[in-house]
Design a protein around this motif. Structure first.
Motif, mmCIF file in Angstrom:
data_model
loop_
_atom_site.group_PDB
_atom_site.id
_atom_site.type_symbol
_atom_site.label_atom_id
_atom_site.label_comp_id
_atom_site.label_asym_id
_atom_site.label_seq_id
_atom_site.Cartn_x
_atom_site.Cartn_y
_atom_site.Cartn_z
ATOM 1 N N GLN A 37 -23.953 -87.511 8.220
ATOM 2 C CA GLN A 37 -25.025 -88.401 7.801
ATOM 3 C C GLN A 37 -26.199 -88.373 8.762
ATOM 4 O OE1 GLN A 37 -22.871 -92.154 7.423
ATOM 5 N NE2 GLN A 37 -22.966 -92.033 5.192
ATOM 6 N N GLY A 38 -25.949 -88.032 10.024
ATOM 7 C CA GLY A 38 -27.023 -87.987 11.009
ATOM 8 C C GLY A 38 -27.908 -86.765 10.910
ATOM 9 N N ILE A 39 -27.489 -85.779 10.153
ATOM 10 C CA ILE A 39 -28.334 -84.588 9.981
ATOM 11 C C ILE A 39 -29.525 -84.949 9.092
ATOM 12 C CG2 ILE A 39 -28.392 -82.234 9.060
ATOM 13 C CD1 ILE A 39 -25.435 -82.011 9.699
ATOM 14 N N PRO A 40 -30.729 -84.567 9.473
ATOM 15 C CA PRO A 40 -31.909 -84.942 8.660
ATOM 16 C C PRO A 40 -31.781 -84.501 7.209
ATOM 17 C CG PRO A 40 -32.577 -84.035 10.775
ATOM 18 C CD PRO A 40 -31.097 -83.841 10.687
ATOM 19 N N GLU A 41 -32.107 -85.410 6.308
ATOM 20 C CA GLU A 41 -32.001 -85.130 4.878
ATOM 21 C C GLU A 41 -32.967 -84.035 4.449
ATOM 22 O OE1 GLU A 41 -30.209 -85.530 1.255
ATOM 23 O OE2 GLU A 41 -29.683 -86.516 3.161
ATOM 24 N N GLU A 42 -34.040 -83.835 5.221
ATOM 25 C CA GLU A 42 -35.007 -82.797 4.863
ATOM 26 C C GLU A 42 -34.380 -81.407 4.881
ATOM 27 O OE1 GLU A 42 -35.461 -85.152 7.011
ATOM 28 O OE2 GLU A 42 -37.062 -86.396 6.156
ATOM 29 N N GLU B 26 -32.572 -81.033 1.596
ATOM 30 C CA GLU B 26 -33.512 -80.880 0.491
ATOM 31 C C GLU B 26 -34.153 -79.490 0.495
ATOM 32 O OE1 GLU B 26 -33.891 -82.858 -1.934
ATOM 33 O OE2 GLU B 26 -32.647 -84.495 -1.149
ATOM 34 N N ALA B 27 -34.492 -78.981 1.665
ATOM 35 C CA ALA B 27 -35.091 -77.648 1.753
ATOM 36 C C ALA B 27 -34.116 -76.579 1.273
ATOM 37 C CB ALA B 27 -35.525 -77.360 3.189
ATOM 38 N N ALA B 28 -32.833 -76.742 1.611
ATOM 39 C CA ALA B 28 -31.838 -75.778 1.165
ATOM 40 C C ALA B 28 -31.650 -75.838 -0.344
ATOM 41 C CB ALA B 28 -30.502 -76.049 1.878
ATOM 42 N N ARG B 29 -31.700 -77.048 -0.912
ATOM 43 C CA ARG B 29 -31.556 -77.169 -2.364
ATOM 44 C C ARG B 29 -32.750 -76.548 -3.089
ATOM 45 N NH1 ARG B 29 -29.854 -82.473 -0.772
ATOM 46 N NH2 ARG B 29 -27.584 -82.684 -0.936
ATOM 47 N N ILE B 30 -33.939 -76.702 -2.511
ATOM 48 C CA ILE B 30 -35.123 -76.096 -3.121
ATOM 49 C C ILE B 30 -34.997 -74.581 -3.137
ATOM 50 C CG2 ILE B 30 -37.604 -75.734 -2.832
ATOM 51 C CD1 ILE B 30 -37.778 -78.589 -1.773
ATOM 52 N N GLY C 104 -32.366 -73.033 -3.601
ATOM 53 C CA GLY C 104 -31.310 -72.653 -4.530
ATOM 54 C C GLY C 104 -29.917 -72.612 -3.948
ATOM 55 N N ALA C 105 -29.714 -73.183 -2.769
ATOM 56 C CA ALA C 105 -28.394 -73.161 -2.142
ATOM 57 C C ALA C 105 -27.489 -74.200 -2.800
ATOM 58 C CB ALA C 105 -28.503 -73.449 -0.648
ATOM 59 N N SER C 106 -26.227 -73.840 -2.970
ATOM 60 C CA SER C 106 -25.241 -74.771 -3.507
ATOM 61 C C SER C 106 -24.751 -75.694 -2.404
ATOM 62 C CB SER C 106 -24.062 -73.997 -4.109
ATOM 63 O OG SER C 106 -23.406 -73.245 -3.104
ATOM 64 N N GLU C 107 -23.978 -76.721 -2.800
ATOM 65 C CA GLU C 107 -23.468 -77.669 -1.804
ATOM 66 C C GLU C 107 -22.527 -76.989 -0.821
ATOM 67 O OE1 GLU C 107 -24.251 -80.671 -1.090
ATOM 68 O OE2 GLU C 107 -25.665 -80.981 -2.719
ATOM 69 N N TRP C 108 -21.707 -76.051 -1.317
ATOM 70 C CA TRP C 108 -20.821 -75.336 -0.417
ATOM 71 C C TRP C 108 -21.613 -74.527 0.607
ATOM 72 C CZ3 TRP C 108 -15.897 -76.240 0.334
ATOM 73 C CH2 TRP C 108 -15.134 -76.811 -0.685
ATOM 74 N N ARG C 109 -22.663 -73.873 0.155
ATOM 75 C CA ARG C 109 -23.477 -73.074 1.072
ATOM 76 C C ARG C 109 -24.225 -73.967 2.060
ATOM 77 N NH1 ARG C 109 -24.938 -67.867 1.116
ATOM 78 N NH2 ARG C 109 -26.868 -67.273 2.194
ATOM 79 N N ILE C 110 -24.674 -75.118 1.602
ATOM 80 C CA ILE C 110 -25.353 -76.056 2.508
ATOM 81 C C ILE C 110 -24.393 -76.541 3.586
ATOM 82 C CG2 ILE C 110 -26.435 -78.326 2.639
ATOM 83 C CD1 ILE C 110 -27.559 -77.853 -0.143
ATOM 84 N N MET C 111 -23.169 -76.849 3.173
ATOM 85 C CA MET C 111 -22.187 -77.323 4.150
ATOM 86 C C MET C 111 -21.855 -76.244 5.183
ATOM 87 S SD MET C 111 -18.301 -78.740 3.530
ATOM 88 C CE MET C 111 -17.695 -77.088 3.121
ATOM 89 N N ILE C 112 -21.676 -75.002 4.706
ATOM 90 C CA ILE C 112 -21.255 -73.933 5.612
ATOM 91 C C ILE C 112 -22.404 -73.458 6.501
ATOM 92 C CG2 ILE C 112 -20.406 -71.547 5.691
ATOM 93 C CD1 ILE C 112 -18.855 -72.144 3.135
ATOM 94 N N LYS C 113 -23.612 -73.360 5.941
ATOM 95 C CA LYS C 113 -24.729 -72.779 6.680
ATOM 96 C C LYS C 113 -25.546 -73.798 7.475
ATOM 97 C CE LYS C 113 -24.137 -68.521 5.328
ATOM 98 N NZ LYS C 113 -23.804 -67.424 6.291
ATOM 99 N N ILE C 114 -25.498 -75.068 7.066
ATOM 100 C CA ILE C 114 -26.337 -76.073 7.735
ATOM 101 C C ILE C 114 -25.493 -77.137 8.432
ATOM 102 C CG2 ILE C 114 -28.061 -77.876 7.365
ATOM 103 C CD1 ILE C 114 -29.221 -76.236 5.128
ATOM 104 N N ALA C 115 -24.614 -77.795 7.681
ATOM 105 C CA ALA C 115 -23.875 -78.928 8.239
ATOM 106 C C ALA C 115 -22.905 -78.503 9.332
ATOM 107 C CB ALA C 115 -23.140 -79.667 7.115
ATOM 108 N N LEU C 116 -22.124 -77.471 9.079
ATOM 109 C CA LEU C 116 -21.111 -77.073 10.062
ATOM 110 C C LEU C 116 -21.720 -76.561 11.376
ATOM 111 C CD1 LEU C 116 -18.319 -75.382 7.910
ATOM 112 C CD2 LEU C 116 -18.587 -77.761 8.616
ATOM 113 N N PRO C 117 -22.728 -75.671 11.360
ATOM 114 C CA PRO C 117 -23.292 -75.239 12.647
ATOM 115 C C PRO C 117 -23.900 -76.373 13.462
ATOM 116 C CG PRO C 117 -23.911 -73.717 10.909
ATOM 117 C CD PRO C 117 -23.285 -74.897 10.233
ATOM 118 N N LEU C 118 -24.443 -77.391 12.794
ATOM 119 C CA LEU C 118 -25.049 -78.506 13.521
ATOM 120 C C LEU C 118 -24.014 -79.536 13.972
ATOM 121 C CD1 LEU C 118 -28.222 -79.128 11.322
ATOM 122 C CD2 LEU C 118 -28.083 -77.934 13.523
#
Length: 306
Positions: free
Chosen positions: A178-183, A186-190, A192-206
């Motif tokens: 939840q502490g990761i910026p929502e922007e 949103e940028a990843a969704r724009i 075309g990234a799926s939720e799985w890709r967002i989690m693996i490429k953005i949430a997990l590394p951070l």
């Protein structure tokens, strides 16, 4: 140039300007307290290691405990590592710890990320159920009946599945996500990234710090668990290292089929007991220094954001 001077001044300042310097008495009191605490922690550890490295005769002559052995004797380690009960139990503990930690991390990370996303269908009731686990424990008998009804008795899955997800670890990771910026989401969704890709490429590394801490929590819990094995595993050949350690230390005798001879058990069992204790401590002692730098950051950040 001005910024460089200011940073240099701040680095040289030992404490904020509003904080008074401690008196010599306070400094001395802190030093003495630290030395006492350090001695209380290190002394038992040295006794355990020294006794495990002492010969049987030296252990008997010293009354059962040796702080600094006169001669290094590895016979106790040779006995417990010569292919008997302890070797098999160590492999069982390692397998359960690695498998359980990986499964728990995958499940906890996926569940925490889902609960951290706003608008999740049924997210609020699931979160309430997770919070209720802090107030109400299932108890030994209901848990045993569930494990029995699922046909898990006598299998290693009974040591993993009932404790697969920890409510505390789940909330720590959820707060971190939840502490990761929502922007960023949103940028990843724009793009075309799926939720799985967002989690693996953005949430997990951070969230490496929090994941490392949660992984350490799970690994220590699986490695130190012994009551579940006694409860769910009737075959003593399947018992992990901690159960064997309990047999050695508390009951004074190894399991049936141990490589320790009857003479060694009667003359100097303490050296073998301490060797098993050292063997049980080695994995955590080796892993913790690499995770320790993430420990405070992961727990505090996750708790504050929760």
């Amino acid at each position: 140039m001005t910024d460089l001077i200011q940073r240099t001044i701040l680095r040289r300042t030992p404490r904020p300007a509003w904080m008074p310097a401690p008196s010599p008495f306070v400094v001395a009191l802190k030093a003495v307290s630290l030395v006492i605490i350090l001695a209380l922690v290190i002394f038992p550890f040295l006794v355990v290691v020294g006794t495990s490295l002492a010969s049987q005769q030296e252990v008997i002559d010293s009354g059962g405990w040796v702080l600094w052995p006169s001669v290094i004797d590895l016979s106790a380690y040779q006995q417990i590592l010569s292919g008997g009960v302890v070797t098999r139990a160590s492999l069982v503990s390692a397998g359960v710890t690695v498998t359980g930690t990986v499964c728990s991390l995958v499940t906890t990370v996926a569940m925490a990320y889902a609960l951290a996303r706003p608008g999740l269908f049924g997210g609020r009731p699931i979160l309430v159920l997770v919070l209720l686990t802090f107030l109400f424990s299932p108890g030994m008998i209901p848990t045993y009946l569930v494990v029995q009804s699922l046909g898990l008795l006598g299998s290693y899955a009974a040591l993993i599945l009932p404790v697969l997800v920890s409510g505390f670890n789940l909330l720590v990771l959820r707060g971190f996500f939840q502490g990761i910026p929502e922007e960023l989401y949103e940028a990843a969704r724009i793009d075309g990234a799926s939720e799985w890709r967002i989690m693996i490429k953005i949430a997990l590394p951070l969230s490496k710090a929090a994941i490392a801490v949660v992984g350490l929590f799970y690994a220590v819990a699986y490695w130190n668990s012994f009551f579940s094995a006694i409860l769910y595993l009737q075959d003593s050949t399947m018992w992990p290292l901690q159960v064997v350690l309990r047999q050695y230390v508390l009951e004074g005798s190894p399991l049936a089929g141990s490589i320790a001879t009857a003479e060694s058990r009667l003359s100097a069992p303490t050296s073998i007991q301490m060797a098993v204790v050292v063997l049980a401590m080695i994995p955590i002692v080796c892993v913790y220094p690499f995770v320790q730098r993430h420990f405070a950051k992961g727990v505090l950040t996750g708790a504050i954001k929760s």
